[in-house]
Design a protein around this motif. Structure first.
Motif, mmCIF file in Angstrom:
data_model
loop_
_atom_site.group_PDB
_atom_site.id
_atom_site.type_symbol
_atom_site.label_atom_id
_atom_site.label_comp_id
_atom_site.label_asym_id
_atom_site.label_seq_id
_atom_site.Cartn_x
_atom_site.Cartn_y
_atom_site.Cartn_z
ATOM 1 N N GLN A 166 -117.692 -0.452 -10.481
ATOM 2 C CA GLN A 166 -118.557 -1.442 -10.852
ATOM 3 C C GLN A 166 -119.737 -0.450 -11.420
ATOM 4 O O GLN A 166 -119.858 -0.896 -12.821
ATOM 5 N N ALA A 167 -120.392 0.463 -10.883
ATOM 6 C CA ALA A 167 -121.508 1.032 -11.620
ATOM 7 C C ALA A 167 -121.114 1.703 -13.035
ATOM 8 O O ALA A 167 -121.646 1.852 -13.891
ATOM 9 N N ALA A 168 -119.789 2.386 -12.770
ATOM 10 C CA ALA A 168 -119.212 2.970 -14.125
ATOM 11 C C ALA A 168 -119.054 2.197 -15.188
ATOM 12 O O ALA A 168 -119.088 2.378 -16.167
ATOM 13 N N MET A 169 -118.348 0.889 -14.800
ATOM 14 C CA MET A 169 -118.048 -0.103 -15.841
ATOM 15 C C MET A 169 -119.312 -0.757 -16.570
ATOM 16 O O MET A 169 -119.611 -0.970 -17.702
ATOM 17 N N ASP A 170 -120.363 -0.692 -15.630
ATOM 18 C CA ASP A 170 -121.792 -1.284 -16.075
ATOM 19 C C ASP A 170 -122.187 -0.200 -17.336
ATOM 20 O O ASP A 170 -122.561 -0.754 -18.147
ATOM 21 N N LYS A 171 -122.277 1.056 -16.744
ATOM 22 C CA LYS A 171 -122.649 2.053 -17.810
ATOM 23 C C LYS A 171 -121.939 2.122 -19.012
ATOM 24 O O LYS A 171 -122.433 2.411 -20.063
ATOM 25 N N LEU A 172 -120.491 1.975 -18.747
ATOM 26 C CA LEU A 172 -119.692 1.730 -20.142
ATOM 27 C C LEU A 172 -119.921 0.231 -20.872
ATOM 28 O O LEU A 172 -119.635 0.360 -21.982
ATOM 29 N N GLY A 173 -120.527 -0.476 -20.364
ATOM 30 C CA GLY A 173 -120.656 -1.905 -21.005
ATOM 31 C C GLY A 173 -119.480 -2.453 -21.080
ATOM 32 O O GLY A 173 -119.445 -3.566 -22.091
ATOM 33 N N LEU A 174 -118.710 -2.411 -20.110
ATOM 34 C CA LEU A 174 -117.633 -3.532 -19.942
ATOM 35 C C LEU A 174 -117.982 -4.525 -19.169
ATOM 36 O O LEU A 174 -118.148 -4.520 -17.737
ATOM 37 N N ASN A 175 -118.081 -5.656 -19.839
ATOM 38 C CA ASN A 175 -118.851 -6.893 -18.962
ATOM 39 C C ASN A 175 -117.601 -8.001 -18.772
ATOM 40 O O ASN A 175 -117.855 -8.966 -18.290
ATOM 41 N N ASP A 176 -116.603 -7.893 -19.687
ATOM 42 C CA ASP A 176 -115.458 -8.932 -19.553
ATOM 43 C C ASP A 176 -114.905 -8.768 -18.299
ATOM 44 O O ASP A 176 -114.374 -7.882 -17.798
ATOM 45 N N PRO A 177 -114.809 -9.979 -17.797
ATOM 46 C CA PRO A 177 -113.884 -9.906 -16.338
ATOM 47 C C PRO A 177 -112.493 -9.770 -16.315
ATOM 48 O O PRO A 177 -111.871 -9.056 -15.270
ATOM 49 N N ILE A 178 -111.907 -9.757 -17.564
ATOM 50 C CA ILE A 178 -110.409 -9.118 -17.675
ATOM 51 C C ILE A 178 -110.629 -7.900 -17.727
ATOM 52 O O ILE A 178 -109.548 -7.054 -16.915
ATOM 53 N N ALA A 179 -111.346 -7.119 -18.343
ATOM 54 C CA ALA A 179 -111.255 -5.745 -18.530
ATOM 55 C C ALA A 179 -111.751 -5.180 -17.298
ATOM 56 O O ALA A 179 -111.182 -4.070 -16.871
ATOM 57 N N ARG A 180 -112.675 -5.803 -16.688
ATOM 58 C CA ARG A 180 -113.268 -5.167 -15.274
ATOM 59 C C ARG A 180 -112.271 -5.381 -14.181
ATOM 60 O O ARG A 180 -111.946 -4.276 -13.403
ATOM 61 N N GLY A 181 -111.303 -6.422 -14.166
ATOM 62 C CA GLY A 181 -110.504 -6.739 -13.293
ATOM 63 C C GLY A 181 -109.209 -5.695 -13.256
ATOM 64 O O GLY A 181 -108.759 -5.021 -12.384
ATOM 65 N N ILE A 182 -108.644 -5.641 -14.441
ATOM 66 C CA ILE A 182 -107.658 -4.757 -14.877
ATOM 67 C C ILE A 182 -107.995 -3.251 -14.718
ATOM 68 O O ILE A 182 -107.466 -2.497 -14.073
ATOM 69 N N GLY A 183 -109.226 -2.942 -15.322
ATOM 70 C CA GLY A 183 -109.563 -1.570 -14.916
ATOM 71 C C GLY A 183 -109.921 -1.030 -13.361
ATOM 72 O O GLY A 183 -109.237 0.032 -13.159
ATOM 73 N N THR A 184 -110.325 -2.055 -12.856
ATOM 74 C CA THR A 184 -110.646 -1.803 -11.304
ATOM 75 C C THR A 184 -109.213 -1.682 -10.382
ATOM 76 O O THR A 184 -109.011 -0.707 -9.908
ATOM 77 N N ALA A 185 -108.497 -2.453 -10.691
ATOM 78 C CA ALA A 185 -107.214 -2.725 -9.834
ATOM 79 C C ALA A 185 -106.147 -1.344 -10.414
ATOM 80 O O ALA A 185 -105.305 -1.000 -9.756
ATOM 81 N N SER A 186 -106.082 -1.119 -11.479
ATOM 82 C CA SER A 186 -105.317 -0.073 -11.934
ATOM 83 C C SER A 186 -105.675 1.287 -11.812
ATOM 84 O O SER A 186 -105.154 2.173 -11.972
ATOM 85 N N SER A 187 -106.824 1.284 -11.456
ATOM 86 C CA SER A 187 -107.513 2.878 -10.957
ATOM 87 C C SER A 187 -107.810 2.960 -9.682
ATOM 88 O O SER A 187 -107.801 3.894 -9.130
ATOM 89 N N ALA A 188 -108.129 1.804 -8.810
ATOM 90 C CA ALA A 188 -108.653 1.912 -7.355
ATOM 91 C C ALA A 188 -107.930 0.673 -6.606
ATOM 92 O O ALA A 188 -108.434 0.503 -5.370
ATOM 93 N N HIS A 189 -106.861 0.250 -7.098
ATOM 94 C CA HIS A 189 -105.747 -0.446 -6.109
ATOM 95 C C HIS A 189 -106.286 -1.573 -5.321
ATOM 96 O O HIS A 189 -107.441 -2.091 -5.765
ATOM 97 N N GLY A 190 -105.997 -1.874 -4.211
ATOM 98 C CA GLY A 190 -106.524 -2.851 -3.263
ATOM 99 C C GLY A 190 -108.035 -2.740 -2.912
ATOM 100 O O GLY A 190 -108.658 -3.786 -2.798
ATOM 101 N N LEU A 191 -108.548 -1.601 -2.527
ATOM 102 C CA LEU A 191 -109.818 -1.421 -2.228
ATOM 103 C C LEU A 191 -110.737 -1.778 -3.099
ATOM 104 O O LEU A 191 -111.649 -2.466 -3.213
#
Length: 172
Positions: A102-127
């Motif tokens: 979450q902090a990394a995406m905030d720093k990168l300026g990714l605020n869209d829930p679609i981008a945040r959801g896909i980015g998180t799950a495809s890099s850090a799976h269930g946790l």
């Protein structure tokens, strides 16, 4: 594993509520998950070789961004892979992602829930999915889709002999 059914059911309700948005962005969702899955596997193989890991260690950590159950089935395609190491690295990846994505995406300026959801799950799976959805429930449907499709896509591409051979070649 006992809670898996209820977790999947909660994902389904969340996805159902956002079905129109998911349908509207289906092409972007599937494309980004395919790219993320492929990038994760190949970048892990390249980095393992660059830092001098033994090929069997690199192969063991290839599916680090895919949930444990599917990661273990993926490494079973490869000879000599250490499944204990695979499970440990997958859990470690999830813990790191849950704490810092979450902090990394905030720093990168990714605020869209679609981008945040896909980015998180495809890099850090269930946790990562659990951590993000606790603070950003609007990202949950996209986390759920990416969580499932990342594992499925990773399994599918690793079942291809050509892909397996290329990953083994890159790993050393």
């Amino acid at each position: 594993m006992g809670f898996l059914g209820s977790v999947i059911l909660s994902f389904a309700f969340s996805m159902f509520k956002q079905r129109k948005l998911v349908k509207r962005h289906a092409a972007e969702i599937f494309t980004s998950i395919a790219i993320a899955s492929t990038f994760s596997l190949y970048s892990t193989a390249i980095l393992g070789r660059l830092i001098g890991l033994e090929p069997t260690l690199t192969i063991s950590i290839l599916p680090r961004c895919i949930t444990v159950a599917l990661a273990l089935s993926i490494v079973s395609f490869f000879e000599g892979a250490n499944t204990s190491l695979t499970a440990a690295v997958v859990v470690l990846t999830g813990l790191i992602g849950a704490n810092f994505v979450q902090a990394a995406m905030d720093k990168l300026g990714l605020n869209d829930p679609i981008a945040r959801g896909i980015g998180t799950a495809s890099s850090a799976h269930g946790l990562g999915t659990a951590a993000l959805s606790a603070k950003e429930p609007e990202a949950l449907p996209f986390c759920a889709i990416a969580y499932a499709l990342t594992g499925i896509f990773g399994s599918l591409i690793c079942s291809s002999p050509a892909v397996r051979q290329s990953l083994v070649f890159i790993a050393g």
